[in-house]
Write an enzyme that holds these catalytic residues in place. Structure first.
Site, PDB file in Angstrom:
ATOM      1  N   HIS A   1       0.799  -1.225   0.000  1.00  0.00           N
ATOM      2  CA  HIS A   1       0.000   0.000   0.000  1.00  0.00           C
ATOM      3  C   HIS A   1       0.832   1.275   0.000  1.00  0.00           C
ATOM      4  CE1 HIS A   1       0.838  -0.342   4.328  1.00  0.00           C
ATOM      5  NE2 HIS A   1       0.630   0.956   4.395  1.00  0.00           N
TER       6      HIS A   1
HETATM    7  C1  UD1 Z   1      -2.264   5.480   5.715  1.00  0.00           C
HETATM    8  C2  UD1 Z   1      -0.974   6.026   6.303  1.00  0.00           C
HETATM    9  C3  UD1 Z   1       0.122   4.977   6.190  1.00  0.00           C
HETATM   10  C4  UD1 Z   1      -0.307   3.669   6.810  1.00  0.00           C
HETATM   11  C5  UD1 Z   1      -1.635   3.232   6.216  1.00  0.00           C
HETATM   12  C6  UD1 Z   1      -2.129   2.025   6.958  1.00  0.00           C
HETATM   13  C7  UD1 Z   1      -0.536   8.444   6.133  1.00  0.00           C
HETATM   14  C8  UD1 Z   1       0.226   9.478   5.416  1.00  0.00           C
HETATM   15  N1  UD1 Z   1      -0.520   7.213   5.585  1.00  0.00           N
HETATM   16  O1  UD1 Z   1      -2.035   5.257   4.326  1.00  0.00           O
HETATM   17  O2  UD1 Z   1       1.284   5.433   6.866  1.00  0.00           O
HETATM   18  O3  UD1 Z   1       0.677   2.697   6.553  1.00  0.00           O
HETATM   19  O4  UD1 Z   1      -2.610   4.274   6.371  1.00  0.00           O
HETATM   20  O5  UD1 Z   1      -3.062   1.295   6.225  1.00  0.00           O
HETATM   21  O6  UD1 Z   1      -1.127   8.706   7.136  1.00  0.00           O
HETATM   22  N2  UD1 Z   1      -9.572   4.639   1.744  1.00  0.00           N
HETATM   23  C9  UD1 Z   1     -10.748   3.966   1.686  1.00  0.00           C
HETATM   24  N3  UD1 Z   1     -11.319   3.579   2.872  1.00  0.00           N
HETATM   25  C10 UD1 Z   1     -10.786   3.844   4.090  1.00  0.00           C
HETATM   26  C11 UD1 Z   1      -9.606   4.559   4.130  1.00  0.00           C
HETATM   27  C12 UD1 Z   1      -8.988   4.956   2.952  1.00  0.00           C
HETATM   28  O7  UD1 Z   1     -11.277   3.693   0.616  1.00  0.00           O
HETATM   29  O8  UD1 Z   1     -11.367   3.453   5.114  1.00  0.00           O
HETATM   30  C13 UD1 Z   1      -8.921   5.042   0.472  1.00  0.00           C
HETATM   31  C14 UD1 Z   1      -9.236   6.474   0.067  1.00  0.00           C
HETATM   32  O9  UD1 Z   1      -9.340   6.506  -1.327  1.00  0.00           O
HETATM   33  C15 UD1 Z   1      -7.973   7.211   0.472  1.00  0.00           C
HETATM   34  C16 UD1 Z   1      -6.890   6.147   0.278  1.00  0.00           C
HETATM   35  O10 UD1 Z   1      -7.509   4.929   0.638  1.00  0.00           O
HETATM   36  O11 UD1 Z   1      -7.744   8.350  -0.292  1.00  0.00           O
HETATM   37  C17 UD1 Z   1      -5.664   6.369   1.134  1.00  0.00           C
HETATM   38  O12 UD1 Z   1      -6.012   6.506   2.510  1.00  0.00           O
HETATM   39  P1  UD1 Z   1      -5.062   7.373   3.497  1.00  0.00           P
HETATM   40  O13 UD1 Z   1      -5.506   7.206   4.902  1.00  0.00           O
HETATM   41  O14 UD1 Z   1      -4.922   8.758   3.005  1.00  0.00           O
HETATM   42  O15 UD1 Z   1      -3.656   6.730   3.282  1.00  0.00           O
HETATM   43  P2  UD1 Z   1      -3.243   5.204   3.311  1.00  0.00           P
HETATM   44  O16 UD1 Z   1      -2.657   4.850   2.009  1.00  0.00           O
HETATM   45  O17 UD1 Z   1      -4.372   4.394   3.845  1.00  0.00           O
HETATM   46  N1  UDP Z   2      -3.615  -6.005   8.428  1.00  0.00           N
HETATM   47  C1  UDP Z   2      -4.916  -6.476   8.489  1.00  0.00           C
HETATM   48  N2  UDP Z   2      -5.564  -6.744   7.314  1.00  0.00           N
HETATM   49  C2  UDP Z   2      -4.993  -6.560   6.098  1.00  0.00           C
HETATM   50  C3  UDP Z   2      -3.654  -6.067   6.060  1.00  0.00           C
HETATM   51  C4  UDP Z   2      -3.004  -5.781   7.232  1.00  0.00           C
HETATM   52  O1  UDP Z   2      -5.457  -6.693   9.567  1.00  0.00           O
HETATM   53  O2  UDP Z   2      -5.653  -6.811   5.077  1.00  0.00           O
HETATM   54  C5  UDP Z   2      -2.940  -5.725   9.701  1.00  0.00           C
HETATM   55  C6  UDP Z   2      -1.555  -6.296   9.842  1.00  0.00           C
HETATM   56  O3  UDP Z   2      -1.589  -7.620  10.341  1.00  0.00           O
HETATM   57  C7  UDP Z   2      -0.936  -5.335  10.817  1.00  0.00           C
HETATM   58  C8  UDP Z   2      -1.549  -4.007  10.432  1.00  0.00           C
HETATM   59  O4  UDP Z   2      -2.751  -4.314   9.759  1.00  0.00           O
HETATM   60  O5  UDP Z   2      -1.358  -5.660  12.131  1.00  0.00           O
HETATM   61  C9  UDP Z   2      -0.630  -3.242   9.528  1.00  0.00           C
HETATM   62  O6  UDP Z   2      -1.307  -2.198   8.926  1.00  0.00           O
HETATM   63  P1  UDP Z   2      -0.882  -1.569   7.542  1.00  0.00           P
HETATM   64  O7  UDP Z   2      -0.050  -2.517   6.771  1.00  0.00           O
HETATM   65  O8  UDP Z   2      -2.123  -1.058   6.916  1.00  0.00           O
HETATM   66  O9  UDP Z   2      -0.045  -0.282   7.986  1.00  0.00           O
HETATM   67  P2  UDP Z   2       1.479  -0.055   8.400  1.00  0.00           P
HETATM   68  O10 UDP Z   2       1.832  -0.989   9.478  1.00  0.00           O
HETATM   69  O11 UDP Z   2       2.300  -0.235   7.149  1.00  0.00           O
HETATM   70  O12 UDP Z   2       1.503   1.379   8.800  1.00  0.00           O
END
Ligand code: UD1
Ligand code: UDP
Length: 382
Positions: free
Chosen positions: A209
């Protein structure tokens, strides 16, 4: 601060945050603190938020900021704008932020400007790559925080090298591991593999991601090609993050099976049964280390090098040939399982011990900080 103990506001906004706050909330409550959980709404889908409350037995948030998605500035500002009046109303003794997402930075900034002590859980991690939005969030949050809770010794070194007062830095271990160890047996008992028709040891798990991997179509194409080559030897399952879902457009090769984002217990079950994990997630690097599962990190750097030096992780970059070569090596010669010190299930207790003592000193007008790290962690363990 009341006679009953301090009032601590705890912030969670995105998927990994929910997992990290659970042991901190539990430990603070056990130590007599009053906790208020604020959900910023950065993640909002049931599969990215609701399922974690159910899986972890986390009480519903006391307040919801409904910040939602947006550019970095829009999202950070939305969290700040909603959190500021709430913080004034709550007037807590401290705010706890976890991890490195935009919600972490936003709430740390609001609390610091309101003169409320900030505690950062997972302090000191550095990838050295400022092109990662999380790296900016880590640096600024640490700079603003009064208490810095590092999961590993290199975190302590980074903080001290950047000039953090030594007495504010506490080596406490890893809260992600607290939750993993607390949930492992429940995850093992789940029918996840059977329901997906998977055999333990018969598949690999993929999560991707990071913007640097999924927002650039050329990079994503290369990674997908590499996954297809690996899948010839070991079929892959791929729970797809919503950021990535919009970019894949159905173009996965044979042997790479997409799933929606899975819940926490299912994700642990999938990791436990995997022969190999391919990821760019911070949390998954840590979990695979603790579970002893071979992990390849599809990035140029990691802010969690301890999972390489004392775990089962290898950082292979994002070049397709390097990813395939790394996977072949890990499939043929899996690394031995190892676990970093203090990744033992008690980080939340150590954090609460330091935080509640620090707030009690502050309430009595005493100095709030003194050298801690190992000595306190030993005492908390005793
Ligand atoms: C965010 C964090 C990242 C973390 C990740 C965990 C920042 C800068 N990034 O990235 O560090 O590793 O979360 O998963 O804070 N969206 C949905 N549904 C949701 C949430 C998001 O559809 O419930 C989609 C939206 O299109 C959104 C995109 O995902 O624009 C990205 O979401 P965002 O929270 O901005 O960043 P992540 O890539 O999720
Ligand atoms: N995770 C989850 N479902 C998924 C992918 C990840 O429950 O489909 C869990 C994973 O086991 C870990 C946490 O989410 O506990 C990590 O989150 P993510 O990879 O979104 O963010 P990051 O750690 O990179 O910030």
């Amino acid at each position: 601060m009341t006679a009953a103990g301090p009032h601590v506001v705890v912030i969670a906004g995105a998927r990994p945050n929910f997992i990290k706050v659970k042991p901190v909330l539990d430990a603070l409550a056990a130590d007599g603190a009053r906790t208020t959980l604020v959900h910023t709404g950065q993640h909002y889908d049931d599969a990215m938020s609701g399922v974690f409350f159910a899986d972890l037995g986390l009480s519903p948030p006391d307040h919801h900021l409904d910040a939602g998605s947006g550019s970095h500035a829009v999202q950070t500002a939305a969290v700040m704008t909603a959190f500021e009046p709430l913080l004034v109303r709550l007037a807590p003794d401290a705010v706890v932020v976890v991890g490195d997402v935009n919600s972490t930075l936003a709430c740390a900034l609001v609390a610091a400007k309101a003169n409320v002590p900030v505690a950062h859980v997972e302090a000191g991690l550095r990838s050295g790559d400022r092109a990662m939005p999380e790296e900016i969030n880590r640096i600024v949050t640490d700079r603003l925080s009064d208490l810095l809770f590092a999961p590993s010794p290199e975190g302590v070194r980074h903080l001290l090298a950047e000039g953090a007062p030594p007495a504010s830095v506490h080596l406490v271990g890893n809260v992600m591991v607290d939750t993993l160890l607390a949930c492992r047996e429940r995850a093992r008992a789940r029918p996840t593999l059977a329901e997906l028709g998977l055999r333990a040891g018969g598949y690999g798990l993929v999560t991707l991601h990071r913007p640097a991997n999924v927002d650039d179509p050329a990079v994503l194409d290369g990674l997908i090609r590499a996954l297809g080559e690996i899948a010839v030897r070991c079929p892959l399952v791929f729970p797809v993050h919503p950021r990535t879902a919009g970019r894949l457009a159905g173009r996965l090769p044979d042997g790479v099976r997409p799933l929606g984002p899975v819940g926490y217990l299912d994700c642990l079950a999938l990791q436990m049964g995997a022969r190999l994990v391919l990821t760019d997630s911070g949390g998954v690097q840590e979990e695979s280390t603790v579970l002893g599962i071979p992990c390849l990190t599809l990035r140029e750097s990691t802010e969690r090098p301890i999972t390489v030096t004392e775990g089962t992780n290898r950082v292979v970059g994002r070049a397709p040939e390097a990813v395939v070569a790394g996977a072949i090596e890990w499939l043929e010669r899996p690394p031995p399982p190892r676990r970093p010190a203090l990744w033992d299930g008690h980080a939340g207790e150590r954090i609460s011990a330091v935080l509640t003592r620090s707030l009690a000193s502050r309430a009595r007008g005493l100095p709030t900080q003194r050298a801690i790290t190992e000595r306190d962690t030993e005492r908390a363990n005793a």
